[in-house]
Each structure stands twice: as C-alpha cells, then as structure tokens.
Design an enzyme around this catalytic site. Structure first.
Site, PDB file in Angstrom:
ATOM      1  CG  HIS A  39      -2.040   0.991   1.137  1.00  0.00           C
ATOM      2  ND1 HIS A  39      -3.370   0.632   1.229  1.00  0.00           N
ATOM      3  CD2 HIS A  39      -2.034   2.334   0.962  1.00  0.00           C
ATOM      4  CE1 HIS A  39      -4.125   1.714   1.132  1.00  0.00           C
ATOM      5  NE2 HIS A  39      -3.323   2.761   0.971  1.00  0.00           N
ATOM      6  CG  HIS A  41      -1.595   6.293  -2.360  1.00  0.00           C
ATOM      7  ND1 HIS A  41      -2.751   6.224  -3.102  1.00  0.00           N
ATOM      8  CD2 HIS A  41      -1.892   5.742  -1.154  1.00  0.00           C
ATOM      9  CE1 HIS A  41      -3.718   5.665  -2.385  1.00  0.00           C
ATOM     10  NE2 HIS A  41      -3.216   5.356  -1.191  1.00  0.00           N
ATOM     11  CG  ASP A  43      -0.936  10.566  -5.965  1.00  0.00           C
ATOM     12  OD1 ASP A  43      -0.813   9.577  -5.216  1.00  0.00           O
ATOM     13  OD2 ASP A  43      -2.053  11.045  -6.256  1.00  0.00           O
ATOM     14  N   GLY A 201      -9.909   7.690  -1.954  1.00  0.00           N
ATOM     15  CA  GLY A 201     -10.551   8.979  -1.759  1.00  0.00           C
ATOM     16  C   GLY A 201     -11.355   8.972  -0.474  1.00  0.00           C
ATOM     17  CG  HIS A 228      -8.061   3.304   0.030  1.00  0.00           C
ATOM     18  ND1 HIS A 228      -7.494   2.890  -1.149  1.00  0.00           N
ATOM     19  CD2 HIS A 228      -7.112   4.016   0.688  1.00  0.00           C
ATOM     20  CE1 HIS A 228      -6.244   3.342  -1.215  1.00  0.00           C
ATOM     21  NE2 HIS A 228      -5.986   4.022  -0.108  1.00  0.00           N
ATOM     22  CD  GLU A 231      -7.185   6.180   5.478  1.00  0.00           C
ATOM     23  OE1 GLU A 231      -6.109   6.775   5.645  1.00  0.00           O
ATOM     24  OE2 GLU A 231      -7.708   6.031   4.349  1.00  0.00           O
ATOM     25  CG  ASP A 325      -1.476   5.761   3.008  1.00  0.00           C
ATOM     26  OD1 ASP A 325      -1.817   5.485   1.846  1.00  0.00           O
ATOM     27  OD2 ASP A 325      -2.205   6.387   3.798  1.00  0.00           O
TER      28      ASP A 325
END
EC number: 3.5.4.4
Length: 387
Positions: A39, A41, A43, A201, A228, A231, A325
C-alpha cells in the site's frame, strides 16, 4: 509490551536460535531486511527536490515554497491534521506536476529506486490514471508511462545490487464515475505489470457499492482488487467492501477493531478479546489488512503508534501487513514504520519477518512466484539478521 507469541507461525528453521547473536534492531539493520510493500501511493511519494524541479519545468506555481527542506516540512505538518479530507488536499501539488509522460516516468523510476534502497524487494504501488490527464494524456498513456518508469527504476536499482519487483495498482477515485473504465484498464494491462485495481478517496458519503459494476466486472475477469475501507469510516465501509464488493484485501481496515470487545486495562494483550461476526470473518478468511501506522495517526484513524490497533490485531493474529501509504506526506519509509513498531510494541526480527511474509502471501502475484520470494529472499534475509 512483550513481543507476541507466534511460535506456531514460523517453521523451526526460521525461529531465533538459542544463543544466536541477532543483530540489534537499528535503523541501519532494519533497512537491510527484505520488505514487501502493498500500500503505497505514487503521488504520495515524490522526492521534494523532484517536486520543485517538476514544478519549475511545467510552470506549476502552486507550491507553498520552493525551498526543498521547507517543502518537506510543509507536507509533513499539513498532513498531520487528524483529518483524512485535509490530508488528501496535499495531493493537489504532487498531482499538479505529474501531467506529462516525462514527469510520470521520472516519478515512477525514482519511486522504484527509493523503495529498493530501503530494502523493499516487492512492491505494489498505486495511482489514479484519471488524475493525470489534465494536459492531454490518454488513460492508457498514463498507465504505460508509469509502467515504463517502474521498469527503468527497477533496472537501475538492480545495477546497484538492489533487485526489486514493482507492479502497479490502478486506482479509481470513489467520488468520480470512471471506475469501470479504470477496471478495464487494469485487465488490459495485467500482463504488462498491473497487479490489480483499487478505489481511493474520502470514504464518508462515497461507499464502495457505488462502484459495484467495476467490481463485478473484475470478478468476472478473475482480476484482483483491494478497496480503501475502514480508515476514516467504520464497519459499514468494511462490510460493504468485503461482502458486497468482494475485496481481496482491505486498504487500512483499521476500524475493524470496532467489532472487537476487550478490556485493555485488565487484558492488555487482548487474549480474551471477543470478536464480532465481521471481525471473526475477516480473521477466519485471512483477509489482509494493509495498515500504515504513521499515516493512520496523521488522519486520525489512530491516536498514536503505541495506541494503533495494529498491536491488538497482531496479537489476535489477523493477516496484518505494514505499509507506508504516502512516504512524502508521512515523512516515512518502510524502515521507519518497522522501527516505530519495534519501539512501540517491542517486536523482534521474528515479528518483522511475520509482517513481511504476511504481505508476500497477500500480494497480487502468482502463487509460485510468491513462494519463491518467501523461500529465496525473505527467509534467508531474516535468517542472516538473526545469525
């Protein structure tokens, strides 16, 4: 807290040997340990210096500062807000400079190299193609650029003696309506380095069942996907992700502890915990939890590393994995995440190996390849650190 007893999880050959002089669990030693990352990202992991350079090249004028150390601090401070929504706002800047093939290739290449230098041997890095089309790229061109970057970065890392396999997860934004399109891309590119699909998101108000068409398509195509869930939102999000959508893994899944009843004042180890039906199902089915402790603290999903549910869930032997993350926003690496858990929970090399094997077992990679990485890379690597 004492290290959890998982003596039945590891073969005798891979337990600490009596009298063995194991290496201390320092930052440098943990960096040498083989790691698996599920996991992360794309970006959310740019080098601050790269962000500044890409902003200058592209004409992006929105950065809060072009001073590299100050920019790194700004991201960390802004992300540590206790709000997932505000945390997500920081991505405006990183996505803003990732709108050309050249920028995507560079960011992906540097991602692979940075992870390899941190001791990661297998990684699944996710990104949302729909966020990178503002300057005319087609979705497929975005995917190809990132895959080319991963290949270039992996080759460069291998030349330095840091072999790594990086595969992509294609993410659809849960507040948008392109999930079926992105799911089809994941299937189209699955022989070229795309491991699976994801939605991401803000959770509140955007349940995973809004994208049921995409998930049903993926299941018909025998494709893998993670969601996701759990969370910033609670058990209903996790329940929908698993029981309605059929998720293979849960992105974060922290709030599964809301379905576990235990008195930590009298039973700090959680041995007498009572699991609700959903928590029991998640544990019984060995559904992987992609946990990212530092990020979870930043977004308010946990009060601190020491109070993070990962401690209880590890003790109860859920399929827990450790992840970064967003390395830029959280100012973290796989090494720093593992070191934080060592300091908070007293974990040893066996525990770090357990997290790593959990992750490799849960990877969206063919079974024989997963076994080969565990047998030939992970176990020998941890054996050397315990020797």
């Amino acid at each position: 807290m004492a290290s959890p007893d998982r003596s039945t999880d590891l073969p005798d050959a891979h337990r600490a040997r009596p009298g063995a002089a194991a290496q201390p669990l320092t930052d440098a030693a943990i960096r040498r340990a083989p790691k698996v990352l599920l996991h992360d990202h794309l970006d959310g992991g740019l080098r601050p210096a790269t962000l500044v350079e890409l902003a200058e090249v592209s004409g992006y004028a929105g950065l809060p500062t072009t001073d590299v150390p100050a920019l790194a601090r700004w991201f960390s401070e802004s992300a540590f807000s206790g709000s997932l929504e505000r945390y997500l706002e920081t991505f405006v800047h990183t996505v803003g400079v990732m709108q050309t093939r050249e920028s995507l290739v560079r960011v992906a290449s540097e991602c692979a190299q940075d992870l390899a230098d941190d001791g990661v041997v297998y990684a699944e890095v996710r990104f949302a193609p729909e966020l990178h089309v503002e300057q005319g790229l087609e979705l497929a061109e975005v995917v190809q650029a990132v895959l080319d970057g991963f290949a270039a970065g992996s080759a460069a890392a291998a030349e330095r003696g840091r072999p790594i396999l990086v595969r992509a997860l294609l993410t659809a934004m849960r507040h948008a309506a392109r999930s079926r399109e992105i799911a089809e891309l994941a299937v189209r590119f699955r022989e070229d380095g795309v491991a699976g699909f994801d939605i991401a998101g803000a959770e509140a108000g955007f349940p995973p069942t809004r994208h049921l068409d995409a998930f049903e398509y993926l299941r018909r195509e025998n494709a893998h996907f993670t969601i996701h869930a759990g969370e910033a939102f609670g058990l209903p999000s996790i329940w929908e992700a698993i029981q309605w959508c059929g998720a293979d893994r849960l992105g974060h899944g922290v709030r599964i502890v809301d379905d576990i009843r235990t008195d930590m004042s009298t039973d700090p180890g959680g041995r007498d915990a009572e699991l609700g039906r959903l928590a029991a199902y998640v544990r019984d089915r060995r559904i992987p939890l992609e946990m990212a402790p530092t990020s979870n603290v930043q977004t308010g999903a946990a009060a601190s590393i020491a109070e993070h549910p990962i401690g209880l869930l590890t003790r109860l032997r859920f399929r827990v994995t450790v992840n970064t993350d967003n390395r830029l926003m959280s100012g973290c690496t796989m090494t720093s995440e593992m070191l934080a858990l060592v300091e908070a929970f007293g974990y040893g090399w066996d525990d770090l190996e357990w997290f790593t094997v959990n992750a490799m077992k849960s990877a969206f990679l063919p079974f024989d390849q997963r076994l080969a990485v565990i047998r030939d890379v992970i176990k020998p690597g941890y054996d050397a650190l315990r020797a």
